[in-house]
Design an enzyme around this catalytic site. Structure first.
Site, PDB file in Angstrom:
ATOM      1  N   ASP A  15      -8.767  10.914   9.827  1.00 26.74           N
ATOM      2  CA  ASP A  15      -8.711  10.516   8.416  1.00 26.74           C
ATOM      3  C   ASP A  15      -9.501   9.230   8.204  1.00 26.74           C
ATOM      4  O   ASP A  15      -9.014   8.264   7.626  1.00 26.74           O
ATOM      5  CB  ASP A  15      -7.256  10.334   7.974  1.00 26.74           C
ATOM      6  CG  ASP A  15      -7.114  10.331   6.452  1.00 26.74           C
ATOM      7  OD1 ASP A  15      -8.025  10.835   5.760  1.00 26.74           O
ATOM      8  OD2 ASP A  15      -6.092   9.828   5.955  1.00 26.74           O
ATOM      9  N   GLY A  55       0.271   5.657   0.451  1.00 32.47           N
ATOM     10  CA  GLY A  55      -0.675   6.717   0.792  1.00 32.47           C
ATOM     11  C   GLY A  55       0.031   8.033   0.980  1.00 32.47           C
ATOM     12  O   GLY A  55       1.229   8.174   0.733  1.00 32.47           O
ATOM     13  N   GLY A  56      -0.734   9.017   1.429  1.00 29.39           N
ATOM     14  CA  GLY A  56      -0.184  10.348   1.613  1.00 29.39           C
ATOM     15  C   GLY A  56       0.836  10.421   2.720  1.00 29.39           C
ATOM     16  O   GLY A  56       1.642  11.341   2.772  1.00 29.39           O
ATOM     17  N   VAL A  76       3.589   1.190   2.820  1.00 30.18           N
ATOM     18  CA  VAL A  76       3.410   0.054   3.737  1.00 30.18           C
ATOM     19  C   VAL A  76       3.959  -1.207   3.072  1.00 30.18           C
ATOM     20  O   VAL A  76       3.630  -1.508   1.927  1.00 30.18           O
ATOM     21  CB  VAL A  76       1.922  -0.141   4.105  1.00 30.18           C
ATOM     22  CG1 VAL A  76       1.777  -1.296   5.093  1.00 30.18           C
ATOM     23  CG2 VAL A  76       1.350   1.140   4.694  1.00 30.18           C
ATOM     24  N   GLY A 106       0.823  -1.208   0.000  1.00 34.64           N
ATOM     25  CA  GLY A 106       0.000   0.000   0.000  1.00 34.64           C
ATOM     26  C   GLY A 106       0.855   1.255   0.000  1.00 34.64           C
ATOM     27  O   GLY A 106       1.959   1.278   0.534  1.00 34.64           O
TER      28      GLY A 106
END
Length: 745
Positions: free
Chosen positions: A537, A419-420, A424, A417
């Site tokens: 979030d 993301g911002g 991961v 993964g």
């Protein structure tokens, strides 16, 4: 008016070499051009009249070498003995029109003698034409044959011009036929330049040696070069090397020889290997000292010889001494001595250098890790762990080597993964536990932020809730902290909602179960954790699912710890567009109701199966949450539901959850339920016992559910939740100012 210039060279037969070959009194230069035999000024200095050069002296101007005599006007700019080429300056043919339509035309003509002459037009030239209304012809003579070739150049819009390109727009070119001894260039116009007189009134045609012309659009306006450089090939007579040798007319003497690579007509001479000079003059090819000019491949010592050189090895070595040959080989005894000495020295040097290099590198790495460990709050974390020894689970502090081994040095194949807040990786610890390792993008350098980060690590590691991803530990030895979480195998909720095939497997009961699990996790963070935590979030990509579809709230990179004595905290806005609380956007005041709003958007995605924001949809449907509320108000809920939910029979439950999502999405935070109340209502739905809460004044009945799932006859929907919420409440959200959204830690 036509102006024609005739350039003629009369070629005369030659029965033998001139007796004055290489005479010392022969002039060698004219202007800045060197004149070499077989070319010369008089009978004693040239091979035959084909090679006669006249040095034309004009008052006030430097002398110019001209090939031939009389009216011949072939200006020589350079000559090459080894290539058999003459570079001359050839006239440019032109065809110009003025505003009245009258023309001024100039042809270019060249004649290089009769059939079988020593001089011909080289195929290393190009025939070039420049102009916007140009038709250029080349009429060439090859023995008894006459060849005609040419090209056409026109101009379209100016945007079609390309500097350096000569493909028919403003400029065109063709190859030159082989063996031409004469030619005439004729340039004319298709339309008398009537359409483009103001732009390009002239056309030009000329010979040019390859690579000497780079077309520019300026040439269409200001082409003022009267002559252009072109090449002529020359050779001796019409005989081959064999015939000239047989008839004893070969002029290649001494250290020169007939060039076997030249295929005629005629023959050419060249100096033998190892010699340089004029091959057409006897004994002018002199020995080249390769040892002095460095043109040799000797390994050690070079010895010059006539026409060649030899290489010599150093004492104790033997061989041809050449780099490309056998080289120099040492004697056996010397080989042993050198090998032993060199090996011992090399081994010692390698061991010492490696010891020094790796020692310094290890020391530098250790210092860098210590720096990062202190910078990331490692000492503070150790103190907190030591102080809290008796408090259940502890956050483990991993070394950087442990996590590198777990992720195969962060191999790209281990990425699960992005993301911002970071990347991961899937990892396997030494105890065979599978974990998720988060590598953040930004490091907090502020002391207060480090303390908050350490508090968060301690608190999250102690959270033991089935719906919160477990934080196992962290690594502080890298520039940015690394967080280690339990591994959840079934991907994110977003994958299951928006993947067409996966969405078929999550039924209404599973969706309800997922929503309840996420709500339980947020309720726990808000009201049961030792220090309240606002996730900040909440969205489907941050809700993971295990193999049994149990929801696990993850990614606390933007989370905020709220002191027990505060209900809200002022902070810079962070989060994801579409899920952000509009009140938080306006005031910068973060509360637990901000997570409630984001959870309401998640409920909308679970119900509709559509992304919350999509700017490719019609304007009123771009914000799915707003469109959902509008449809709920107007009794068109069925139209916005996921296709799978439209076919289910759980209409009452769907409407109840839709009502719950509506309350979560109130613009004012005070009018939203708490996450604890949301979790309780979802739990009630799961147990098929819809509980009545203080903020709900009536129970949903089947008639109302049927109404909301149909097209209404009257577009009026009123719902009283104790706060007098109507459609105008959510409509006001469209009037909120959208603030910049910062990326989280």
């Amino acid at each position: 008016m036509h102006l024609q210039i005739l350039l003629v060279v009369v070629v005369m037969a030659c029965l033998g070499a001139a007796s004055g070959q290489g005479k010392s009194h022969c002039k060698k230069t004219c202007g800045n051009v060197t004149i070499e035999y077989p070319f010369g000024y008089d009978e004693e200095c040239y091979y035959n009249s084909n090679f006669l050069v006249t040095c034309n002296q004009t008052s006030g101007k430097p002398p110019v070498p001209i090939l031939g005599v009389g009216t011949t006007n072939i200006v020589i700019s350079n000559m090459s003995m080894d290539k058999g080429e003459l570079e001359i300056l050839m006239f440019v043919a032109s065809d110009c029109y003025n505003s009245s339509g009258s023309t001024r035309r100039l042809h270019a003509t060249l004649t290089l003698g009769k059939i079988g002459t020593d001089i011909r037009v080289s195929t290393k030239n190009k025939f070039v034409a420049v102009g916007c209304d140009t038709l250029a012809f080349l009429r060439g003579t090859r023995g008894p044959r006459i060849d005609v070739t040419g090209c056409n150049s026109n101009c379209g819009r100016r945007s079609l011009f390309t500097n350096g390109s000569c493909t028919g727009v403003g400029c065109c070119e063709v190859a030159v036929p082989e063996g031409m001894s004469a030619f005439k260039i004729i340039v004319t116009s298709n339309n008398n330049h009537t359409n483009i007189t103001d732009f390009n009134p002239c056309s030009y045609g000329f010979f040019l040696k390859n690579g000497n012309f780079n077309f520019s659009t300026n040439d269409l306006r200001e082409f003022q070069t009267p002559r252009m450089p072109m090449l002529l090939d020359w050779a001796i007579g019409n005989s081959t090397c064999e015939n000239a040798t047989a008839t004893n007319t070969l002029i290649c003497k001494g250290n020169s020889e007939c060039d076997r690579n030249y295929t005629g007509p005629g023959y050419r001479c060249s100096c033998k290997n190892g010699y340089k000079g004029n091959p057409y003059i006897k004994n002018d090819c002199e020995n080249i000292n390769e040892c002095i000019n460095g043109n040799h491949d000797c390994r050690h010592e070079c010895i010059d010889e006539e026409g060649s050189y030899t290489c010599k090895c150093r004492k104790g070595y033997s061989g041809d001494g050449k780099k490309g040959g056998t080289g120099c080989t040492a004697d056996q005894s010397m080989v042993i001595k050198i090998a032993v000495g060199s090996s011992a020295s090399a081994i010692f040097l390698i061991v010492f250098v490696n010891w020094l290099y790796f020692g310094l590198k290890k020391r530098k790495l250790m210092k860098l890790r210590e720096k990062f460990f202190r910078q990331n709050g490692g000492i503070m974390l150790q103190q907190r762990i030591s102080r809290d020894k008796g408090s259940g689970d502890q956050a483990k502090v991993f070394t950087i080597e442990e996590l590198q081994r777990a992720t195969n040095n962060y191999d790209e194949s281990r990425i699960i993964g992005k993301g911002g807040y970071g990347t991961v990786y899937k990892g396997v610890l030494s105890d065979s536990r599978t974990v998720a390792i988060k590598k953040s993008k930004l490091a907090d350098q502020n002391d207060t932020q480090i303390e908050q980060f350490i508090n968060e690590v301690i608190i999250l590691s102690q959270i033991n809730h089935r719906n919160v991803v477990k934080l196992i530990g962290c690594c502080l030895e890298s520039e940015v902290p690394l967080l280690v979480y339990e591994f959840i195998p079934n991907g994110t909720l977003s994958d299951h909602i928006h993947n067409k095939h996966k969405s078929l497997s999550i039924t209404w009961d599973i969706r309800l179960k997922i929503a309840h699990g996420a709500a339980e996790a947020l309720s726990y963070l808000h009201s049961a954790a030792s220090i309240p935590i606002i996730h900040r979030d909440v969205k489907p990509t941050n809700i993971l699912l295990d193999d049994n579809y149990v929801a696990k709230v993850a990614d606390f990179g933007a989370s905020k710890l709220i002191p027990m004595d505060q209900n809200e905290v002022a902070t810079m806005v962070q989060g994801t567009l579409g899920y952000l609380d509009p009140e938080y956007l306006q005031t910068n005041q973060l509360t637990d109701k901000s997570d409630v709003y984001s959870f309401g958007v998640v409920l909308v995605e679970l119900l509709t199966g559509k992304n919350v924001l999509n700017f490719e949809r019609p304007e009123k449907e771009r914000n799915q949450a707003k469109h959902f509320l509008s449809s709920l108000k107007e009794g068109r809920l069925l139209q916005v539901l996921d296709e799978q939910l439209q076919q289910t029979e759980n209409h009452n439950e769907i409407v109840t959850v839709s009502r719950l999502a509506e309350r979560c999405l109130h613009v004012k935070g005070d009018e939203r339920p708490t996450m604890k109340e949301v979790a309780m209502e979802l739990e009630g739905i799961l147990s098929s016992k819809i509980q009545k809460h203080p903020w709900e004044k009536h129970t949903l009945n089947e008639d109302e559910a049927e109404y909301l799932l149909k097209e209404p006859t009257i577009n009026v929907y009123e719902f009283d939740d104790g706060a007098n919420a109507t459609s105008s409440t959510f409509d006001s959200m469209s009037k909120q100012t959208i603030l910049p959204i910062a990326s989280g830690r």
